[in-house]
Design an enzyme around this catalytic site. Structure first.
Site, PDB file in Angstrom:
ATOM      1  N   PHE A 131      -2.594  35.851   0.803  1.00 34.33           N
ATOM      2  CA  PHE A 131      -1.404  36.719   0.706  1.00 34.33           C
ATOM      3  C   PHE A 131      -1.751  38.167   0.337  1.00 34.33           C
ATOM      4  CE2 PHE A 131       2.134  33.256   0.040  1.00 34.33           C
ATOM      5  CZ  PHE A 131       2.018  32.906   1.379  1.00 34.33           C
TER       6      PHE A 131
ATOM      7  N   ASP B 248      -4.185  28.212   6.470  1.00 31.51           N
ATOM      8  CA  ASP B 248      -5.138  29.324   6.443  1.00 31.51           C
ATOM      9  C   ASP B 248      -4.444  30.612   6.911  1.00 31.51           C
ATOM     10  OD1 ASP B 248      -7.422  30.780   6.047  1.00 31.51           O
ATOM     11  OD2 ASP B 248      -8.568  29.859   7.666  1.00 31.51           O
TER      12      ASP B 248
HETATM   13  O1  DOR Z   1     -10.396  33.993   9.834  1.00 32.81           O
HETATM   14  C1  DOR Z   1     -10.390  34.033   8.619  1.00 32.81           C
HETATM   15  N1  DOR Z   1      -9.727  34.986   7.950  1.00 32.81           N
HETATM   16  N2  DOR Z   1     -11.054  33.092   7.928  1.00 32.81           N
HETATM   17  C2  DOR Z   1     -11.231  33.202   6.599  1.00 32.81           C
HETATM   18  O2  DOR Z   1     -11.868  32.369   6.034  1.00 32.81           O
HETATM   19  C3  DOR Z   1     -10.706  34.362   5.857  1.00 32.81           C
HETATM   20  C4  DOR Z   1      -9.543  34.873   6.544  1.00 32.81           C
HETATM   21  C5  DOR Z   1      -9.068  36.197   5.986  1.00 32.81           C
HETATM   22  O3  DOR Z   1      -8.958  36.319   4.778  1.00 32.81           O
HETATM   23  O4  DOR Z   1      -8.762  37.086   6.787  1.00 32.81           O
END
Ligand code: DOR
Length: 444
Positions: A65, A305
């Site tokens: 976030f 995610d």
């Molecule tokens: O694609 C990703 N973006 N994988 C991650 O582990 C971190 C995340 C990010 O924080 O943008």
């Protein structure tokens, strides 16, 4: 004396550890007070849920976030608004903010920022580093802490612990289950030349299957050696599923909706850098392998995610474009569409999004519909057909890789500790988010 309730959810089809059936749910003081057939005059407020399914509140155990420091992408208010608009009642948020969430000061600051500003309940991970290893046993037991998170391959931000010796030291000192971003940093570095400028189809070639499997194998070995539990985030390969099947005593794992829904090369051809994510979305055989992991019970939880970046950032030419896509708001509708298509049962969806997180993380009083538990519910209309659009997405990033996708199955209500937060697409209650309580963080 007949107990009176604050609210009764009337005649919904409840799905919980008991199976599925039409029940009324009486709520008192934010808790579930009684389940059964309840007279409407026993409550101040009665909400008709006929024809709707009432699920235990969906807990999204992996979101980013971005607050503090990266709030052009998202903040705790906008991210949690997106969560409740999508039926999510609690989130576990990641430590790759700026400053990184690696000290007590940074951690308590986040909890303070979240309280009654976030629309859902929340917990934060503490980032594990070489520098803070001695403090981790204390930090992982702080109020609102989901545990330690370690990046063993670099992604967005500078959190990275790539070597076995440092990972071993972290595992040795901690007590709770720790979560890992498992891609082998050494292999990622070696393969960097495989990236093709302007072509995100080369993303899964660079960050290949072996990089993911090697990291997961190393983690399992270290978990055995140290006698600790590990959680492997966002599984992206069929090989990891096959491997983890034989290590369920020490390792739990997560699947994401995008690894179960999108597929390479199609996603890169259609969406360009908007499909760029770490670990990458891969070819159909891997998507099928992860579905097999769902079917076989190997996957423990679903996490979105949710990793928002602005459209301007994503418009950079690959590989300068950052990895990540939004997902917290689309988790429920995308997965309910899979339920309607027969790819998983509604019971398994509930297992992955509430009972699973509660079991893995020892959450106190969430994760099932039971008397005495928090009155967190995700209310869904399984038959409703809707088109997911960028306009619907409340994230500050303002876009979703599923823009234009028609789905069947839609979140119509979000209840957090008895409060109706979202109803029929409207945010109807001011933010009341509180830290999730865990057995390991309860003070004596
Ligand atoms: O694609 C990703 N973006 N994988 C991650 O582990 C971190 C995340 C990010 O924080 O943008």
């Amino acid at each position: 004396m007949i107990q009176r309730f604050d609210t009764i959810l009337k005649s919904g089809t409840m799905v919980n550890q008991d199976g599925e059936g039409v029940r009324d749910i009486g709520i008192s003081g934010g808790r579930i007070a009684e389940i059964g057939t309840l007279a409407a005059d026993r409550a101040a407020e009665v909400i008709d849920c006929k024809g709707l399914h009432i699920l235990p509140g969906v807990i999204d155990t992996q979101v980013h976030f971005r607050e503090p420091g990266l709030t052009q992408k998202e903040d705790l208010e906008t991210g949690s608004r997106s969560a409740v608009m999508g039926g999510v009642t609690a989130v576990f948020e990641m430590p790759n903010t700026d400053p990184l969430t690696v000290t007590e000061a940074a951690f308590t600051d986040k909890v303070k920022r979240g309280r009654h500003r976030m629309h859902c309940d929340f917990a934060f991970f503490i980032g594990g580093t070489r520098e803070n290893v001695q403090a981790l046993p204390e930090l992982e037991r702080a109020e609102g802490c989901a545990g330690v998170k370690v990046f063993i391959g670099s992604s967005t931000g500078s959190l990275l612990v790539e070597d076995d010796e440092s990972l071993r030291r972290i595992l040795q000192v901690i007590r709770r289950r720790a979560a890992f971003h498992a891609e082998d940093e050494y292999r990622l570095n070696e393969r960097k030349p495989l990236r093709i400028e302007g072509d995100p189809r080369s993303h899964p070639l660079w960050r290949d299957e072996a990089a993911a499997l090697m990291a997961t194998e190393r983690l399992v070995r270290l978990a055995r050696e140290t006698g600790k539990r590990i959680h492997v985030l966002h599984i992206s390969t069929k090989e990891e599923i096959e491997f983890l099947r034989d290590h369920k005593d020490v390792a739990s794992c997560e699947a994401t909706p995008h690894h179960l829904t999108l597929v390479a090369p199609d996603c890169y051809e259609r969406l360009g850098t908007h499909a760029q994510m770490n670990p990458p979305v891969r070819a159909a055989e891997h998507r099928a392998g992860i579905w097999r992991g769902i079917e076989q019970g190997i996957i423990d939880v679903l996490g979105s995610d949710h990793a928002p970046h602005t459209l301007e950032e994503k418009a950079k030419v690959y590989p300068a474009s950052p990895s990540g896509m939004t997902g917290v708001q689309t988790l429920v509708p995308v997965m309910l569409d899979h339920v309607n298509a027969g790819r998983l049962s509604l019971a398994r969806f509930v297992d992955l999004t509430s009972a699973g997180p509660a079991r893995l993380y020892n959450i106190s009083c969430k994760g099932r519909i039971a008397a005495g538990y928090d009155a967190d519910f995700t209310v869904v209309d399984l038959k409703r057909s809707e088109v997911i659009t960028n306009r619907w997405v409340a994230s500050r990033a303002g876009w979703t890789p599923y823009d234009g996708l028609r789905v069947t199955g839609w979140p119509v209500g979000t209840f957090v500790r008895g409060k109706r937060v979202m109803w029929q697409g409207e945010l109807v209650t001011p933010a009341t988010g509180e830290p999730v309580r865990f057995l390991e963080t309860l003070k004596p």
